[in-house]
Design a protein around this motif. Sequence first.
Motif, PDB file in Angstrom:
ATOM      1  N   ALA A 189      -0.320 -10.195   0.694  1.00 54.51           N
ATOM      2  CA  ALA A 189      -0.118 -10.132  -0.762  1.00 54.51           C
ATOM      3  C   ALA A 189      -0.671 -11.389  -1.435  1.00 54.51           C
ATOM      4  CB  ALA A 189       1.362  -9.971  -1.084  1.00 54.51           C
ATOM      5  N   LYS A 190      -0.453 -12.525  -0.808  1.00 55.49           N
ATOM      6  CA  LYS A 190      -0.928 -13.783  -1.404  1.00 55.49           C
ATOM      7  C   LYS A 190      -2.443 -13.783  -1.509  1.00 55.49           C
ATOM      8  CE  LYS A 190      -0.850 -18.224  -2.588  1.00 55.49           C
ATOM      9  NZ  LYS A 190      -2.279 -18.412  -2.726  1.00 55.49           N
ATOM     10  N   PRO A 231       3.711 -10.984   3.231  1.00 57.38           N
ATOM     11  CA  PRO A 231       3.540 -12.011   2.204  1.00 57.38           C
ATOM     12  C   PRO A 231       2.154 -12.657   2.232  1.00 57.38           C
ATOM     13  CG  PRO A 231       5.627 -12.331   3.350  1.00 57.38           C
ATOM     14  CD  PRO A 231       4.900 -11.227   4.065  1.00 57.38           C
ATOM     15  N   THR A 284      -1.425 -10.354  -5.326  1.00 55.18           N
ATOM     16  CA  THR A 284      -0.625  -9.274  -5.893  1.00 55.18           C
ATOM     17  C   THR A 284       0.851  -9.490  -5.583  1.00 55.18           C
ATOM     18  OG1 THR A 284      -0.473  -6.876  -6.140  1.00 55.18           O
ATOM     19  CG2 THR A 284      -0.785  -7.705  -3.902  1.00 55.18           C
TER      20      THR A 284
END
Lengths: 334, 289
Positions: free
Chosen positions: A113-114, A110, A118
């Motif tokens: 991705a942050k 996470p 995305t």
Amino acid sequence: MADKRNEIWVFGDYRNYFQNRVTLQLLARANAIAPAIDGLVCAVVLGHDVGEYVWEYGAHGADRIYVTDHPDLKTYSGDLYTHLMVKLAEEKRPEIILIGATDFGREFGPRVAKRLETGLTADCVGLEINRDGLLVQTAPGFGGNLLAEIVTPKARPQMATVRPGIFQEIPHDDDRKAEVIEIPLPPDIPRDRVRLLRCEYRPGRDQCLEDARVVICGGRGMGSKSKFKKLFELARLLNGEVGATRPVIYSRWADHEALVGQAGRQVKPRLLFSFGISGAIQHTAAVTDAEFIIAVNKNPHATMMKMADVAIAADANQVCTALIKELKRRLKSS
Amino acid sequence: MDKIELIVCIKQVPLVSELPWDPKTKTLRREMAEGMMDPAAKHALEAALQIRKVMEEKAVAGKKKIRITVITMGPPMSEEVLREALAMGADSGVLLTDPRMAGADTLITSKILGAAIKKVRPDFDLVFCGSAASDSETGQVGPQLAEELDVPAAAYVERLDIENGHIRIQRLCDNFLETLEMDLPALVTIPPRTFFPRHVPLGGLQQSFEGGDVRTLLAADIALSPDLYAAKASPTKIVNVFSPTAEKENIRLRGAAKKVVEELFRRFEDRIGGAAGKDLKISDLKIPE
Ligand SMILES: Cc1cc2nc3c(=O)[nH]c(=O)nc-3n(C[C@H](O)[C@H](O)[C@H](O)COP(=O)(O)OP(=O)(O)OC[C@H]3O[C@@H](n4cnc5c(N)ncnc54)[C@H](O)[C@@H]3O)c2cc1C
């Protein structure tokens, strides 16, 4: 010459055997989906003295391996790994990043991705490429009772954490060799904001229930401790293990070790017997991977009965007794 | 430190004793969506309450003010979980509700929560989240919120202590029992394991619905940029939802125990025997002498 193929990255999560296995499983899946998007399977390995893993990932299907090997990385660090992974992804622009849904992966993914702005799908149990060349990520919700298919149409990379044990690894092949690209530790690496004071390996509790091919689960509907005991005899006859719901644990009909559910263990047997269990989501969440479920409950409308392959509307204790008798008869006759 | 600001992010999840799934229309039955406080978030709130108590006992009386603010994003009815949190002992609640926030995936949710925290408690010390909500089970919002707030974070925290501007933590992560330390401000996620939530007294619950400091913030109140309107901004899209359990044959048997067991073996002896690794067939080859 630059390779124009779409890179599919697999994060090398090697800290223990189990974590390493899911990495190998993801390399296999990446290989399976690669042709549909002209993909190149890459592993990313961060750590110290990781040569052994680099070699192993090559033998298990990675075409290319990015490695940062440095003494400063000798323990797992969410902070530093996030920084390094993001930096590398910004430079190499992979199409897909797959991360094993281990505890570490589900905290690390996470954050990556942050920072990359995305999408990320959690704990996927399926990965396919659709007609538009998008990664279709199948993720469970409501304790596995629902599955959602999720895509990330525009943002890149497409990212998923993936549940261990779903995909089959490619057998080790020493003739397979990956191109190894060493990435030096960047000089501007930030200080780790989390200080690791102590880290002890806790060998996992025994995995009997998790690994059992037959699991006999009993709930409050078994009625009493002495009746519940019969499940152990049934388990013995079927080479199985006994699991229990929370009320059973609270009433001390079984040890806490036997708890199956959100607060206990997750089972995935080929055959699950469920006796006198209503099917609260905190319990069913941990049994949806059972291949075949036989439920016994007085109440035909119980949730557990609806999710069973065979639902027997009868007294749990009587059916258990009859099963034991019938099994003994059959085992003797053979 | 003479003041400590604790924040707990709470999600309201559907109360599901039954899966609100309609196999005919293949959709979630929204009308069944009675809500409850997500169990992990409730443990997170309990952790905050316990930490406050410990710190208050340690501090010289009156010296330290420790405030707990609970925040939720969701439809207007999610206010219920804030009221419940107040009844458990939180000091104030913030409800983020706006159609423009609907359909947010974890990336956008973390941005909205982050914007709200920066607005209402810019001087926060420690943020608590549940480790994963019981409905979507992603466990992603906590770590992503830490990124948004640019603070150190640890997930799956089972024990914690705040002392002199830092926090010491114990957690189990992939078979490793880790002791960690981070400077404040920071973020932790709490699994539904060690901090068992206290019972909410009915009287207290009633009181918190009557009085209680709860404020509502709309998208405009946190100056949410149109680029972040949730449904459009979320990078992930759900393309299909289905129920694997609904696809089972669900064979129904009933009657006397002996009879159903006979039928069970007649139809499934191979499956049962196969799983057990035993031959359960009645051998009919026993020729009488
Ligand atoms: C945060 C949290 C975490 C939890 N974690 C877990 C967990 O990890 N594991 C877990 O199991 N639970 C967990 N629970 C509890 C869970 O919500 C349920 O309460 C529990 O699973 C119910 O157990 P049960 O089905 O045995 O009992 P019940 O719900 O009481 O059901 C008993 C069933 O037996 C049937 N029955 C009664 N008599 C008979 C009979 N003579 N013959 C046949 N059937 C009969 C009834 O029809 C009923 O369906 C958790 C709860 C919370 C809030």
